[in-house]
Design a protein around this motif. Structure first.
Motif, PDB file in Angstrom:
ATOM      1  N   ILE A 153      -2.535  -1.791  -3.215  1.00  0.00           N
ATOM      2  CA  ILE A 153      -3.424  -0.641  -3.342  1.00  0.00           C
ATOM      3  C   ILE A 153      -2.623   0.485  -3.974  1.00  0.00           C
ATOM      4  O   ILE A 153      -1.603   0.902  -3.443  1.00  0.00           O
ATOM      5  CB  ILE A 153      -3.966  -0.207  -1.970  1.00  0.00           C
ATOM      6  CG1 ILE A 153      -4.799  -1.338  -1.345  1.00  0.00           C
ATOM      7  CG2 ILE A 153      -4.819   1.050  -2.109  1.00  0.00           C
ATOM      8  CD1 ILE A 153      -5.307  -1.018   0.059  1.00  0.00           C
ATOM      9  N   CYS A 178       0.851  -1.192   0.000  1.00  0.00           N
ATOM     10  CA  CYS A 178       0.000   0.000   0.000  1.00  0.00           C
ATOM     11  C   CYS A 178       0.883   1.237   0.000  1.00  0.00           C
ATOM     12  O   CYS A 178       1.959   1.244   0.608  1.00  0.00           O
ATOM     13  CB  CYS A 178      -0.916   0.005   1.222  1.00  0.00           C
ATOM     14  SG  CYS A 178      -2.085   1.386   1.288  1.00  0.00           S
ATOM     15  N   LEU A 212      -1.228   3.961   3.883  1.00  0.00           N
ATOM     16  CA  LEU A 212      -0.991   2.854   4.817  1.00  0.00           C
ATOM     17  C   LEU A 212      -0.915   3.361   6.244  1.00  0.00           C
ATOM     18  O   LEU A 212      -1.569   2.819   7.154  1.00  0.00           O
ATOM     19  CB  LEU A 212       0.310   2.149   4.430  1.00  0.00           C
ATOM     20  CG  LEU A 212       0.817   1.048   5.366  1.00  0.00           C
ATOM     21  CD1 LEU A 212      -0.143  -0.116   5.377  1.00  0.00           C
ATOM     22  CD2 LEU A 212       2.210   0.589   4.934  1.00  0.00           C
TER      23      LEU A 212
END
Length: 304
Positions: free
Chosen positions: A146, A101, A106
């Motif tokens: 992500i 991420c 994050l």
């Protein structure tokens, strides 16, 4: 024998990993064997084919063109075997999932929500990895990633849209009168070295003219946001990474948030339906990002 030209099967994994890494040491590390074991299998393959597959230097190992072509075919075959084995196997995948991420998202959004994940999806263990930009699933041993769609995603990646990026100026509550003064002349504008165009993007989208009294640039985006919390000045922030600060009253967003045309996606090397763990984690992420994807607040055009 039906496959009379097939090389020894046990040489193919070490060979493919060596070509991919251009390093026997890295290949050995990936396969959890010794450097010598990889070297022997590569040499066995070369003897079987009657050709050298690498140009060997004192401290370098370069695959030949033939080696790269063969490795690509081996990789495709292994991918097909892996997919067929997963479809055939009755055993559910086990173990943790590695989720990569972008660092600020994050730190400021995902990590604070891990207790919720542990409570609602207790049978899925996640290893988190901070990373941004291009995703290399096999090389970096990543299951999911992500990423914001401000760069081309890998053609083979499966994607699930999570939320649209919405940005706006944020500052400490006591700085609001200075931030909303004509031209924002009384507030230091905070910039990030990793998102240097953030203020320009917001001004372009909203049609706002800004003439700051001072400007300051910090190396990382999360440092810029921390400086805003400390009252150093005002920063452009995505709603997702300041959501908790807004709810706690540490930051305010006097002008709301507007979409900047980008969005966040969950990327995977395979469809989530092939792995029940990925499917459950994806469902949890989608449920938690719905609140980030609400209707953006309208932005007034013209100078402030």
């Amino acid at each position: 024998m039906r496959w009379s030209s097939l090389p020894p099967p046990n040489t193919l994994l070490p060979f493919e990993a060596t070509v991919r890494h251009a390093s026997m040491t890295a290949a050995a590390r990936e396969l959890h064997v010794t450097h010598g074991a990889v070297s022997r299998q590569v040499q066995n393959l070369e003897r079987s084919l009657g050709v050298s597959l690498f140009e060997r230097g004192t401290r370098s190992l370069r695959p030949t063109q033939d080696a790269r072509q063969l490795a690509a075919v081996v990789r495709d075959a292994l991918d097909q075997i892996d997919a067929a084995a997963r479809q055939t196997s009755r055993r559910a995948p086990t173990g943790p999932l590695t989720l990569s991420c972008e660092p600020t998202l994050l730190m400021r959004w995902l990590i604070p929500r891990l207790p919720d994940l542990a409570e609602l999806v207790p049978d899925v263990t996640v290893h988190l990895s901070a990373g941004g930009g291009p995703v290399f699933f096999e090389r970096d041993n990543i299951d999911l990633a992500i990423r914001r769609d401000d760069f081309p995603f890998p053609a083979e990646a499966h994607r699930t849209r999570l939320f649209a990026e919405r940005i706006g100026p944020v500052c400490r509550p006591d700085l609001v009168p200075r931030l909303t003064a004509p031209g924002m002349a009384e507030v230091t504008l905070l910039h990030s070295g990793t998102r240097p165009e953030a203020w320009d993007d917001w001004k372009r989208i909203t049609g706002t003219a800004v003439e700051p009294a001072a400007q300051q640039t910090l190396e990382h985006f999360y440092l810029t946001l921390q400086a805003a919390v400390a009252g150093v000045g005002a920063a452009i922030a995505p709603f997702a990474v300041v959501q908790d600060d807004l709810e706690r009253g540490q930051l305010v967003a006097p002008f709301g948030f507007v979409p900047d045309g980008t969005g966040y996606h969950l990327l995977s090397s395979r469809p989530s339906g092939q792995d029940a763990r990925e499917h459950r984690l994806t469902a949890w992420l989608r449920s938690r990002t719905e609140e980030l994807d609400g209707e953006p607040e309208p932005a007034e055009s013209g100078s402030r």
